[in-house]
Design a protein around this motif. Sequence first.
Motif, PDB file in Angstrom:
ATOM      1  N   LYS A  65      30.665  48.879  71.531  1.00 39.60           N
ATOM      2  CA  LYS A  65      29.922  47.925  71.124  1.00 39.60           C
ATOM      3  C   LYS A  65      28.855  47.000  72.389  1.00 39.60           C
ATOM      4  O   LYS A  65      27.937  46.764  73.065  1.00 39.60           O
ATOM      5  CB  LYS A  65      30.316  47.272  70.657  1.00 39.60           C
ATOM      6  N   LYS A  66      30.155  46.928  73.411  1.00 40.07           N
ATOM      7  CA  LYS A  66      30.336  45.715  74.344  1.00 40.07           C
ATOM      8  C   LYS A  66      28.608  47.274  75.698  1.00 40.07           C
ATOM      9  O   LYS A  66      27.047  45.307  75.981  1.00 40.07           O
ATOM     10  CB  LYS A  66      31.302  46.156  75.791  1.00 40.07           C
ATOM     11  N   ILE A  90      25.603  46.976  74.037  1.00 37.73           N
ATOM     12  CA  ILE A  90      25.061  45.297  74.030  1.00 37.73           C
ATOM     13  C   ILE A  90      23.895  44.893  75.283  1.00 37.73           C
ATOM     14  O   ILE A  90      23.214  44.458  75.578  1.00 37.73           O
ATOM     15  CB  ILE A  90      25.872  43.731  73.606  1.00 37.73           C
ATOM     16  N   GLY A 136      24.033  39.513  68.583  1.00 40.61           N
ATOM     17  CA  GLY A 136      25.700  40.650  68.765  1.00 40.61           C
ATOM     18  C   GLY A 136      26.576  40.567  69.529  1.00 40.61           C
ATOM     19  O   GLY A 136      28.103  40.268  69.584  1.00 40.61           O
ATOM     20  N   THR A 137      26.031  39.841  70.462  1.00 41.17           N
ATOM     21  CA  THR A 137      27.316  39.499  71.528  1.00 41.17           C
ATOM     22  C   THR A 137      27.955  38.009  70.824  1.00 41.17           C
ATOM     23  O   THR A 137      29.394  38.003  71.234  1.00 41.17           O
ATOM     24  CB  THR A 137      26.818  38.696  73.088  1.00 41.17           C
ATOM     25  N   ASP A 171      28.449  37.445  67.966  1.00 45.44           N
ATOM     26  CA  ASP A 171      29.707  38.388  67.383  1.00 45.44           C
ATOM     27  C   ASP A 171      31.230  38.540  67.748  1.00 45.44           C
ATOM     28  O   ASP A 171      32.252  39.148  67.979  1.00 45.44           O
ATOM     29  CB  ASP A 171      29.376  38.997  65.943  1.00 45.44           C
ATOM     30  N   LEU A 172      30.991  39.841  68.671  1.00 45.85           N
ATOM     31  CA  LEU A 172      31.718  40.128  69.427  1.00 45.85           C
ATOM     32  C   LEU A 172      32.648  39.244  70.254  1.00 45.85           C
ATOM     33  O   LEU A 172      34.098  39.922  70.056  1.00 45.85           O
ATOM     34  CB  LEU A 172      30.936  41.208  70.933  1.00 45.85           C
ATOM     35  N   GLN A 179      34.887  38.034  67.473  1.00 48.93           N
ATOM     36  CA  GLN A 179      35.889  39.174  66.963  1.00 48.93           C
ATOM     37  C   GLN A 179      37.121  38.870  67.692  1.00 48.93           C
ATOM     38  O   GLN A 179      38.087  39.277  68.063  1.00 48.93           O
ATOM     39  CB  GLN A 179      35.311  40.565  66.538  1.00 48.93           C
ATOM     40  N   ARG A 180      36.672  39.477  69.512  1.00 45.27           N
ATOM     41  CA  ARG A 180      37.444  39.411  69.805  1.00 45.27           C
ATOM     42  C   ARG A 180      38.579  37.459  70.700  1.00 45.27           C
ATOM     43  O   ARG A 180      39.555  38.037  70.170  1.00 45.27           O
ATOM     44  CB  ARG A 180      36.795  38.923  71.989  1.00 45.27           C
TER      45      ARG A 180
END
Lengths: 128, 146
Positions: A3-4, A7, B13-14, B16-17, B20-21
């Motif tokens: 995903k990283k 993005i 999205g970033t 969300d990431l 989650q982290r």
Amino acid sequence: MEKKTEIAKRNDQNIEKTRELYEAARMVDIYENEDEILLYADMPGVAKDELSVNIDNGRLSLSGVRKLETSGAASWEEFGNVEFVRNFSVPQTIDVEKVEAELKNGVLALHMPKSEEAKPRQIEIRTA
Amino acid sequence: MFTRFSDIDRLFGTMDLLRQRLDNLYTDYGRPYGTRWLMDEGFLRANLYQSGDNFEMRLEVPGMDKESLDIKIQGNYLEISGSREQNLPEGYKVHKTERGAGTFSRSFTLPDDVDSNRVEATLKDGILYLTLPKSEAAKPRQLSIK
């Protein structure tokens, strides 16, 4: 990890996404005994076909999509269509072949038996 | 400057990431303290729809069967109560217990009176579907123009 990069990279071939489902995590219970790990997850409104359980290389991912049919004008709405997502790390000793999943009253019960080698063993002590 | 919706999607999205982290950071300590950001919490959440003669109601009731639910209606007052048992199996060690147990109750005041005799309730996949026909006085009426 995938995903990283997804993005960071701007891809001009990216087609504009249509409305995505809101992702949410729901409550789970996890129990363990000598033979298995048992997981309960709330999945209200998720039909059997819309639920997926994936165990791959020590990673368990649960995903359930809820699609509700509505009729008439909404006076109030506190929940809607959603994708329930949750990921866990599971030990490699899970016997993936024997995992059983059961969906009842909107609750998923997942039985993950441990493989024979991983079960605790009583060692007998012999006198010399 | 955002020129396309996919840019905004990527921005979220970033976020969300990151969330989650952070969640993973907290879940390392037994209780899922951090997941509250991501948790979709609340019990007996309800939707109400109106269509002409009926009210349609949906309630989230995961893990409850029809014996453990109780529905009371009087006029435009609706009360739903239920109980959920902790399904702790014998001889198991507990890793996480996030799902609540106990008794729950919620009451609603509907916009109009309901014909309590013709109310129908069905339970499917942890969702309670209620069809509540409006009482005669509350029904919409077709007027003829003279």
